[in-house]
Design a protein around this motif. Sequence first.
Motif, PDB file in Angstrom:
ATOM      1  N   ARG A 177       0.830  -1.203   0.000  1.00 26.37           N
ATOM      2  CA  ARG A 177       0.000   0.000   0.000  1.00 26.37           C
ATOM      3  C   ARG A 177       0.863   1.251   0.000  1.00 26.37           C
ATOM      4  N   LYS A 178       1.929   1.234   0.782  1.00 28.12           N
ATOM      5  CA  LYS A 178       2.810   2.390   0.822  1.00 28.12           C
ATOM      6  C   LYS A 178       4.159   2.000   1.389  1.00 28.12           C
ATOM      7  N   HIS A 201       7.816   3.845   3.275  1.00 31.68           N
ATOM      8  CA  HIS A 201       8.237   5.008   4.058  1.00 31.68           C
ATOM      9  C   HIS A 201       9.736   4.890   4.307  1.00 31.68           C
ATOM     10  N   HIS A 247      -1.727  -1.508  16.163  1.00 30.47           N
ATOM     11  CA  HIS A 247      -2.760  -0.774  15.445  1.00 30.47           C
ATOM     12  C   HIS A 247      -2.118   0.395  14.719  1.00 30.47           C
ATOM     13  N   MET A 248      -2.931   1.190  14.031  1.00 34.76           N
ATOM     14  CA  MET A 248      -2.378   2.336  13.304  1.00 34.76           C
ATOM     15  C   MET A 248      -1.577   3.219  14.239  1.00 34.76           C
ATOM     16  N   GLY A 249      -0.393   3.587  13.778  1.00 35.45           N
ATOM     17  CA  GLY A 249       0.468   4.477  14.544  1.00 35.45           C
ATOM     18  C   GLY A 249       1.320   3.794  15.591  1.00 35.45           C
ATOM     19  N   TRP A 282       2.010   6.828  10.464  1.00 35.15           N
ATOM     20  CA  TRP A 282       0.804   7.332  11.129  1.00 35.15           C
ATOM     21  C   TRP A 282      -0.459   6.558  10.764  1.00 35.15           C
ATOM     22  N   ASP A 283      -0.549   6.011   9.554  1.00 30.05           N
ATOM     23  CA  ASP A 283      -1.805   5.384   9.125  1.00 30.05           C
ATOM     24  C   ASP A 283      -1.674   3.878   8.883  1.00 30.05           C
ATOM     25  N   GLY A 284      -0.815   3.247   9.612  1.00 32.33           N
ATOM     26  CA  GLY A 284      -0.650   1.815   9.440  1.00 32.33           C
ATOM     27  C   GLY A 284       0.084   1.198  10.615  1.00 32.33           C
ATOM     28  N   ARG A 291      -3.095  -1.052   9.281  1.00 32.71           N
ATOM     29  CA  ARG A 291      -4.514  -1.234   9.536  1.00 32.71           C
ATOM     30  C   ARG A 291      -4.737  -2.677   9.983  1.00 32.71           C
TER      31      ARG A 291
END
Length: 193
Positions: free
Chosen positions: A7-8, A10, A125-127, A154-156, A158
């Motif tokens: 998905r992404k 970093h 969880h996220m973050g 910050w968003d993973g 999920r």
Amino acid sequence: MSLVDIRKTHLAVEEIFHERGPRAAQPLVVATALAIIRNPYAGRHEADLMGFMAELRALGTQLSTRLVEALGGADRVQAYGKGAIVGEDGELEHGALWHEAGGWAMREVLGQPKAIVPAAKTIGHMGTRLMIPLGHTQAAYVRSHFGTAEMTVWDGPRRDEIAFGLAMATGGRIHARIGGLAAADVKGLDGLR
């Protein structure tokens, strides 16, 4: 169809000049690279995880290569580690797949260093923040290179995702002074000294 659906990604790079001691002429550079991927086994038990682990090697190579580039070349890397954060619908064993896949990839990209690649994994969880342990690439007993690198996004992950991360550093702690085997004295024959 590939089991690795990214998905992404970093990439984070930090430069450390001092920790209230004398300023270093060259900073310690610590970098982390991670990928947030869909967990193909979220919400269910899968008896055979080996195919997924094999596919993760390519992800490990991609992240390792990005880290080496960010740090200015494999010859500059003195410490490394790996980590995984499994989203709540997965199991810890899904993160354990990274032991072989992530470690193998770093060894390939760095030219087969001898020391074990330190690791951490958790369910989160996220973050969620995970501190990846760092150790010297050639010898596990080099105390100056015992450190950590933060892995977070910050968003993973999920609930149905996994964050797989790698970390590398150009040296040990900036003001290391607790003795033990010095990096300059490493023989690197057995991964310990």
